[in-house]
Design an enzyme around this catalytic site. Structure first.
Site, PDB file in Angstrom:
ATOM      1  CD  GLU A 148     -11.849   8.613  -0.005  1.00  0.00           C
ATOM      2  OE1 GLU A 148     -11.614   7.704  -0.822  1.00  0.00           O
ATOM      3  OE2 GLU A 148     -12.106   8.396   1.201  1.00  0.00           O
ATOM      4  CB  ALA A 261     -12.035  -4.964   8.958  1.00  0.00           C
ATOM      5  CD  GLU A 262     -11.080  -4.663   4.294  1.00  0.00           C
ATOM      6  OE1 GLU A 262     -12.265  -5.027   4.248  1.00  0.00           O
ATOM      7  OE2 GLU A 262     -10.717  -3.607   4.852  1.00  0.00           O
ATOM      8  CB  THR A 318     -12.695  -1.162  11.731  1.00  0.00           C
ATOM      9  OG1 THR A 318     -13.012  -1.568  10.395  1.00  0.00           O
ATOM     10  CG2 THR A 318     -11.557  -2.017  12.246  1.00  0.00           C
ATOM     11  CG  ASP A 383     -15.792  -5.255   2.507  1.00  0.00           C
ATOM     12  OD1 ASP A 383     -15.860  -4.804   3.670  1.00  0.00           O
ATOM     13  OD2 ASP A 383     -15.218  -4.648   1.584  1.00  0.00           O
ATOM     14  CG  HIS A 691       1.127  -0.581  -8.549  1.00  0.00           C
ATOM     15  ND1 HIS A 691       1.506   0.689  -8.935  1.00  0.00           N
ATOM     16  CD2 HIS A 691       1.896  -0.890  -7.472  1.00  0.00           C
ATOM     17  CE1 HIS A 691       2.478   1.121  -8.147  1.00  0.00           C
ATOM     18  NE2 HIS A 691       2.730   0.185  -7.241  1.00  0.00           N
ATOM     19  CG  MET A 729       7.282   1.764  -3.789  1.00  0.00           C
ATOM     20  SD  MET A 729       6.000   0.614  -4.341  1.00  0.00           S
ATOM     21  CE  MET A 729       6.911  -0.927  -4.317  1.00  0.00           C
TER      22      MET A 729
END
Length: 757
Positions: A148, A261-262, A318, A383, A691, A729
């Protein structure tokens, strides 16, 4: 930067060549033998004196020649050498950043200039010759996670960040890797990242590269050697903070925010001394525990807009992406994030605007003091962050020049504010929305009657991906149009009256998600009958910010597309989820040039000049949020590349060999209906956030319904013993029991059989 590097190099070579020619001519005249010619004989004493004078004069010329050679060699070391890199990077200071618009060649900061408009004055590539664009070079960076970042380029040296906060220095003339810096983020921190282990870019100042790491550090790196100079922890690493955004340099300070924030954190933004890493100031975006002293008068003011015990849930807000700076006003601007949890009924049950969630806040960069704010979404519950890019410009509105700040945040309105005082000027929807029906003259959204329903799962437009997300937009300084990579998406938001903080119950909650707005299975799902039917979810939009009106729109089949850049020649460049790298006419949206790179693009391109040649660089690599970790819009996902183009580029696009198509897992692992149902519940809580659903799609991370038999047989080691934790993972050994994992495995096998059928 400064004088064009080609001009400087040519001058240096001409001066050295001229000095060499003068010296050669002088030595020939001085030392040719007079007795070979019919010159009159001179007295011996005169000949000796003249010959000695010529020798001395020759020595002086030789000394002068080597002085010129040494002087210009030291002044302009050979391009690409360590001496060259050190010289050009140490020259990036406060003045060069302030004068970014005067430098057409380089890309020195995240948005190119302090206005963050991503507008380049370069015109060598234009509408008449765009079809001559060809590949100059490409580089495979070797990772297959979200890419990104916005690269920085100074005098042909490129700096760019990638997955796991790694930083790469590249010679932008030929694509050769100079060095790589790996901050060695422990893989367990990947679980704290809501939206992949991505990084959006670095900052450059006085010979140092600055990067925020996914585990919460701010690191200063020597731009020449790629070695760390200093690092500081800018978050409490025991909490679920992450850093994905690019730092900014303002007045000798490096400024960084954070995300999470989540997962129940409290937002803030911090400034550090760029030379030493010492903290200069910190601005909190939401108030803390009111039983303790407030950090500032701003927090005392903000606390009056909250109810309940929000501080136990973090609060959110945030600052994970947007910043801009006006040096004339001495104001820096930051966009703040969503609430934590999302649903205001849970975090602030008595209502309230909940400052400074989803706001644009103006701060004094000298000391971090609050100046003004504008809240895009009071009482945020969906959100709807305001962390999307901020752009500064001077626009003529109703016959008067206004200093404005513009934003297209998630909530679907395009805002124009007076950046001197935060006063509302105008706002209009740029995508379909149903949570609000308009804006008051004072700038407050007028919520619709369906915005906060409790008894149904209401389909709200736009959803958490937003009408526009972090992908950078661009503002053309010539035609005054804003180019927005937008989308039209929805989600059926629900309300769970039994929600509790950190309770493992719904989507992602096993890994720390605390949104409180997931689908409630005991309530019906209600769709919006007025929503557009059959429209593709993605688009690139040209928007007139003065008239608050759409100029043109290009529809795109996928919704998660890359950011944009625009040029003085009237071009707009963008990469898209379907792997296309494109150039469009900024006046009408006509497609002028396109190349397919094979893998989806979410990052924005940049354009710059090296040795008088204009280049366009696209960062290609799929991942990130918006389902990108577990979905895709191309047949394959290849490792991240940077593809760089120039006029008459002669290189061929690399041949990308199609990957072997994974097949659904075909194995006997029977389970009862109860076991499979329980496995589905646990999968939702612990696995789905990364996933995705088990179906025919698979993205940057594996679809577990397409595991090989070999991988399936070592799931216990992976999930309960952390075999793949170094790769990101998580080790769930302390969170899941052997029985829990058995149920997950039975659910995976049952789902894989459905895929096969």
């Amino acid at each position: 930067m400064g004088e064009d590097i080609l001009t400087v190099t040519q001058k240096r070579r001409k001066i050295i060549l001229f000095s060499h020619q003068i010296l050669s001519i002088h030595l020939i005249i001085t030392f040719w033998k007079p007795d070979q010619f019919s010159f009159p004989q001179q007295p011996l004493i005169i000949t000796k004196r003249t010959h000695m004078q010529k020798k001395i004069q020759s020595l002086l010329y030789i000394a002068l020649y080597f002085f010129v050679l040494l002087f210009y060699s030291c002044k302009n070391p050979e391009r690409g050498t360590k001496e060259f890199i050190k010289k050009v990077t140490t020259g990036i200071n406060e003045k060069t950043l302030l004068d970014a618009d005067k430098d057409s060649a380089d890309w020195l900061s995240y948005g190119r200039n302090y206005s963050e408009d991503r507008y380049s004055p370069l015109v060598q590539i234009n509408k008449d010759n765009i079809t001559q664009l060809g590949l100059a070079w490409d580089i495979d960076l070797g990772f297959k996670r979200g890419f990104e970042a916005t690269p920085l380029v100074v005098d042909g040296i490129m700096y760019v960040s990638g997955a796991w906060s790694k930083v790469y220095a590249i010679d932008a003339r030929n694509g050769k890797l100079i060095w790589t810096y790996d901050p060695k983020v422990p893989g367990r921190f990947g679980m704290k990242a809501c939206c992949d282990v991505v990084n959006r870019g670095v900052a450059l100042y006085k010979g140092k590269i600055y990067v925020g790491t996914i585990d919460g550090r701010l690191v200063a790196i020597d731009a020449t050697e790629g070695k760390p100079v200093w690092e500081v922890w800018t978050v409490d690493s025991t909490k679920n903070y992450t850093i994905t955004g690019a730092p900014r340099i303002i007045k000798g300070k490096v400024i960084i925010g954070n995300g999470g924030a989540e997962f129940g954190v409290r937002g803030y933004i911090t400034a550090y001394d760029a030379e030493t890493g010492k903290q200069a100031w910190r601005f909190y975006t939401v108030p803390g525990d009111p039983s303790k002293p407030f950090e500032s008068k701003a927090m005392e003011m903000a606390a009056k807009t909250w109810t309940g015990e929000w501080w136990n849930y973090g609060g959110g807000g945030t600052c994970w992406d947007a910043m801009a700076f006006d040096p004339q006003l001495n104001l820096m601007y930051v966009g703040t994030g969503n609430g934590s949890p999302w649903n205001r009924y849970h975090r602030s049950p008595g209502g309230g605007d909940n400052l400074f969630l989803s706001s644009i806040v103006a701060i004094n960069p000298d000391n971090g003091e609050y100046i003004w704010h504008y809240q895009t979404t009071p009482g945020e519950s969906w959100d709807f962050t305001a962390t999307q890019p901020l752009v500064l410009a001077d626009l003529e509105i109703e016959g008067k020049m206004r200093n404005v700040i513009m934003q297209a945040p998630k909530n679907g309105f395009f805002y124009v504010l007076d950046r001197t005082n935060g006063k509302f000027i105008s706002a209009k929807p740029f995508t379909y929305m149903n949570w609000a029906v308009g804006i008051t003259p004072e700038g407050r959204p007028i919520e619709s009657e369906i915005a906060r329903l409790k008894d149904v799962n209401m389909e709200i437009y736009p959803d958490f991906d937003g009408g526009h997300n972090w992908q950078p937009l661009a503002f053309n300084q010539k035609n005054k149009l804003m180019y927005i990579p937008g989308r039209m998406t929805s989600f059926p938001y629900g309300y769970d009256s039994s929600w509790k903080f950190d309770q493992v119950k719904d989507f992602g909650s096993g890994t720390g998600w605390n949104i409180g707005s997931d689908i409630n299975n005991t309530h019906p799902i209600k769709s919006d009958p007025n929503a557009p039917k059959g429209a593709p979810p993605g688009f690139l939009l040209a928007w007139d910010p003065v008239k608050q009106k759409e100029v043109w729109r290009v529809k795109q089949e996928a919704h998660w597309n890359g950011g944009v850049v625009t040029t003085a020649s009237g071009l707009v460049f963008q990469g898209t989820a379907d792997g296309n790298l494109s150039a469009l006419d900024g006046d009408n949206g006509k497609l002028l040039w396109k190349v397919n790179a094979g893998t989806g693009v979410v990052a924005p391109p940049i354009t710059y000049s090296v040795d008088g040649i204009q280049y366009i660089s696209f960062q290609v690599g799929w991942g990130g949020s918006g389902g990108a970790m577990n979905q895709k819009a191309t047949p394959d996902i290849f490792p991240a590349h940077i593809y760089t183009f120039r006029l008459d580029g002669k290189e061929k696009m690399p041949e990308l060999i199609a990957m072997q198509r994974p097949v659904p897992l075909n194995i006997e692992y029977p389970g009862t209906e109860t076991e499979i149902k329980r496995g589905e519940e646990i999968y939702l809580q612990y696995c789905m956030a990364c996933h995705g659903t088990i179906d025919k799609d698979y993205g940057a991370l594996p679809d577990l319904g397409h595991l090989t038999k070999e991988k399936f047989h070592i799931i216990d080691d992976i999930v309960l013993k952390g075999r793949l934790e170094p790769l990101g993972m998580p080790n769930f050994g302390s969170r899941l029991s052997a029985t829990d994992l058995e149920n997950i495995k039975k659910y995976i096998v049952a789902s894989a059989k459905q895929i096969k059928e």
